[in-house]
Write a protein that holds these residues in place. Structure first.
Motif, PDB file in Angstrom:
ATOM      1  N   TYR A 116      42.306  40.491  28.324  1.00  0.00           N
ATOM      2  CA  TYR A 116      42.252  41.004  29.224  1.00  0.00           C
ATOM      3  C   TYR A 116      41.926  39.720  30.571  1.00  0.00           C
ATOM      4  O   TYR A 116      41.682  38.580  30.224  1.00  0.00           O
ATOM      5  N   LEU A 131      36.381  45.497  31.220  1.00  0.00           N
ATOM      6  CA  LEU A 131      36.288  43.969  31.341  1.00  0.00           C
ATOM      7  C   LEU A 131      38.032  44.524  32.331  1.00  0.00           C
ATOM      8  O   LEU A 131      38.748  43.278  32.109  1.00  0.00           O
ATOM      9  N   PHE A 149      44.186  44.004  31.373  1.00  0.00           N
ATOM     10  CA  PHE A 149      44.463  43.847  30.631  1.00  0.00           C
ATOM     11  C   PHE A 149      45.596  42.824  31.380  1.00  0.00           C
ATOM     12  O   PHE A 149      45.959  42.960  33.005  1.00  0.00           O
ATOM     13  N   THR A 165      48.035  50.199  28.658  1.00  0.00           N
ATOM     14  CA  THR A 165      47.202  48.989  29.519  1.00  0.00           C
ATOM     15  C   THR A 165      47.016  50.506  30.356  1.00  0.00           C
ATOM     16  O   THR A 165      46.354  49.928  31.776  1.00  0.00           O
ATOM     17  N   LEU A 207      38.814  50.347  29.820  1.00  0.00           N
ATOM     18  CA  LEU A 207      38.170  49.045  30.324  1.00  0.00           C
ATOM     19  C   LEU A 207      36.638  49.613  31.354  1.00  0.00           C
ATOM     20  O   LEU A 207      35.613  48.754  31.374  1.00  0.00           O
TER      21      LEU A 207
END
Length: 273
Positions: free
Chosen positions: A102, A246, A249, A232, A241
């Motif tokens: 991340y 976070l 990526f 992603t 996410l």
């Protein structure tokens, strides 16, 4: 038992065993309760089921030590998501390859209900970590050592299986401080809880949780890289996410984890003492 019954039993067992072998197993380090881990990674599971057209199971372990030992054998998990120090061991011992992490680094948080806890001489202070080999625990213990709070003399450490549990213990006045990662602090404490605690220490961002895979269970490493790259950019990836806070990526290579050598060495000593 007639031949028809025997054949039916054999077919049922064959189907069950074959289904188990074809399941994709994601191993996720126990940074939170099993419930939170399953909820936070449902989007990943659903995406991979659709992408590979195979059932996907999410599994964890009772603590980081057990999880790491399983990862290090290289036989339990097809995809591993774990803290950076344990990722290095999974690579070296389990032949997994780091693929992705991340963008938001993993900061360590120490919380207390008393903002002056380190100034009060009521030793030993009771501090709770997740596990002796969890990354935030090792990072926080290093910082406390540097402040002169040595284990046994001024600090007594105990460990819980999940951050949720340690929060409850602190709020119920059964510990002086607790250790956790910044993502769990943001995700698991609501504003009412945050008003009751103080951040005693917050580290600079360190490498975050790492995704690792290998040629295994009919899926090549390159296929894993392609799948995670698509994840992603997918709707499921963006939902993941949002849930984990976070942010984004990024790809990662083995050399990006070289800065962790001292903490990895300490992890090894604790894990295989």
């Amino acid at each position: 038992m007639n031949l028809k019954t025997i054949l039916l039993v054999f077919f049922t067992l064959y189907t069950f065993i074959n289904a188990q072998e074809n399941d994709i197993t994601i191993g996720i380090a126990p940074h939170s309760s099993t419930r939170v881990i399953l909820e936070s990674h449902q989007d990943l599971r659903l995406f991979l089921e659709k992408h590979f057209d195979r059932p996907v199971r999410i599994v964890t372990a009772k603590n980081f030590s057990e999880f790491s030992k399983r990862s290090n054998t290289g036989t339990f998990y097809d995809l591993v998501l774990t803290s950076p120090n344990l990722a290095v061991l999974a690579q070296k011992m389990g032949d997994y390859e780091p693929i992705m992490t991340y963008k938001k680094g993993l900061s360590t948080i120490i919380l207390s209900k008393d903002k002056n806890i380190l100034k009060k001489e009521k030793y030993p202070l009771h501090v709770i970590g997740l596990d002796p080999v969890s990354f935030p625990t090792l990072d926080a213990q290093k910082w406390l050592d540097e402040q002169g709070f040595n284990e046994d003399e001024k600090i007594k450490y105990t460990y819980t299986s999940a951050t949720d549990s340690s929060i409850a213990i602190l709020l119920n006045n059964h510990a002086d401080m607790i250790i956790m990662s910044l993502p769990n602090y943001l995700k698991l404490l609501d504003n009412k809880m945050k008003d009751k605690v103080h951040v005693i220490y917050q580290s600079e961002p360190k490498p975050s949780r790492v995704y690792l895979a290998k040629d295994r269970n009919g899926i090549t490493l390159n296929e894993w890289k392609k799948a995670l790259d698509i994840f992603t950019k997918s709707k499921e990836g963006q939902n993941h996410l949002k849930k984990t806070r976070l942010e984004g990526f990024k790809k990662i290579e083995s050399k990006d984890l070289d800065v962790l050598k001292p903490i990895v060495e300490k992890t090894m000593k604790r894990l295989y003492k």
